[in-house]
Design an enzyme around this catalytic site. Sequence first.
Site, short mmCIF file in Angstrom:
data_model
loop_
_atom_site.label_atom_id
_atom_site.label_comp_id
_atom_site.label_asym_id
_atom_site.label_seq_id
_atom_site.Cartn_x
_atom_site.Cartn_y
_atom_site.Cartn_z
CG PHE A 228 28.58 -21.76 -12.03
CD1 PHE A 228 29.05 -20.23 -12.20
CD2 PHE A 228 29.42 -22.76 -12.44
CE1 PHE A 228 30.31 -20.04 -12.14
CE2 PHE A 228 30.91 -22.47 -12.51
CZ PHE A 228 31.21 -21.09 -12.52
CE LYS A 229 32.69 -19.13 -9.13
NZ LYS A 229 31.73 -17.97 -9.75
CG ASP A 230 25.46 -23.96 -4.77
OD1 ASP A 230 26.51 -23.70 -3.80
OD2 ASP A 230 24.37 -23.19 -4.93
CG LEU B 23 32.86 -24.84 -4.37
CD1 LEU B 23 32.73 -23.19 -4.23
CD2 LEU B 23 34.04 -25.10 -3.47
#
Length: 497
Positions: free
Chosen positions: A112-114, A117
């Site tokens: 999910f960090k995409d 980021l």
Amino acid sequence: MEYQSTRSKDYSCTSAEAIKEGLAKDGGLFVPGFFPKILPEEIEKMAEIGYNARAFNILRRFLTDFTDKEISDSVNAAYNKTKFETESITPVYKLNNQVYFLELWHGLTCAFKDVALQILPHLLTRSIEKTGDGRTAVILVATSGDTGKAALEGFRDVAGTKIAVFYPESGVSGIQKLQMTTQEGENVAVGGILGNFDDAQTAVKQIFTDEEYKSELDKKGYMLSSANSINWGRLVPQIVYYFSAYCDLLKSEEIKSGEQVNFVVPTGNFGDILAGYYAKLMGLPINKLICASNKNNVLTDFINTGVYSRNRSFYRTSSPSMDILVSSNLERFLYDITGKDRVRIKDWMESLSSKGEYEVPDITKQKIKEVLWGGFCNEEDTLFSIKDTFEAYGYIMDPHTAVGKNVYDQYLFETGDDTKSIILSTASPFKFNKDVLEAIRGKSENTDEFTLLEELSHLAGMKIPNSLKALKSKEIRFPDSIDKAEMKEFINSKLKL
Ligand SMILES: *Cc1c(COP(=O)(O)O)cnc(C)c1O
């Protein structure tokens, strides 16, 4: 919109300054002066537009010192076909009439960090420009696995930036390690730290407050910046998918306008769930935010007792991105829930770093419980949930998501609350292929990552994400394992500072 610090009064800056600085000079975190309200009619209208337009709508309310063009250019550079495998960016999967998964892992690094980021580098380089600063940003990241790779992909070859990532050497999955050690790009460096995530995070935080080192860099035209979830530029894009999920359910007539929903969030550093709390403050009809922890259940204990204590054993689990004892973003939540009581926040945080714990008063405890429900799940139950959900529905979850599902089941059992609930699915099961396969069909002799990917694909009837398949032919560029004490030298030499 003005931004303030959680720890001292009279701190005021723009969003560009907050994003550029990452952490306030007094050690506090940046918070917006207020939360703009979005009315139910506006939410209904947002149901009719796509993800990028939803993101634009939310971001412009917080980034008031950015032009509309700067915001839409950033949004479009982040959320497009080359960066995400689905057009809807964060699709919602219906499990049954009451439970949905918000799949946040269709980006390049499968976590999910995409979502945050991919856009942060665009917000950050614009922030540096806007504040009249010509320096190159040196991004330092401590990662428990997923942030590091997502930050590396986000910043890779972005002009005006360099990035160094540190991960706990034996605290990440095989795929995660390969993803990082094979990272491409001219402006990147990766090091494995001998220690756990908290060791890596503490060491990075120390560099951020090392005035001598910073002035050395400054003379050479560099400035330090963070991409950890303490950066406001990471948090604000996460608010978007809470609205987006709600809008998707409205659009498909699963819910009615104004209907309350629960969100279940697998939690580590408290960034993701904090974004959900901010969405609630903005007017999204959220009943409970269910905070799901793994065996490192420091947050469950805190929610239930009001005592936050990091004086406890640290466990390595199959959900490594949640193996955290100090949840940094909790500070922002406490700031809001205490009515901006900066004096208290500062005391608590100082007590946390000197004694390893603090306790909040009863009134704060009650307020926390009105918003949050906390639960945790041990290793056995995590694996059981993966198997159980696969057998009942044919749906495969990664271990982080499984912690969320398990804690949701506990919540349902204890409260009987039949409010529709959205579980945040935070990583692709392929990223944790070994544990997922083991959960479903037991231990196997096979340990080759790529054979495991094929086997999982076969079992799940799902395509292997392109970015993981491609790892097979990539060269290891960063084999280094380093001691905490060598971090500055490592950064200087690898990034040629
Ligand atoms: C980072 C991460 C989490 C935890 O998110 P926080 O914002 O740190 O609470 C959960 N699951 C996965 C897969 C992650 O990468």
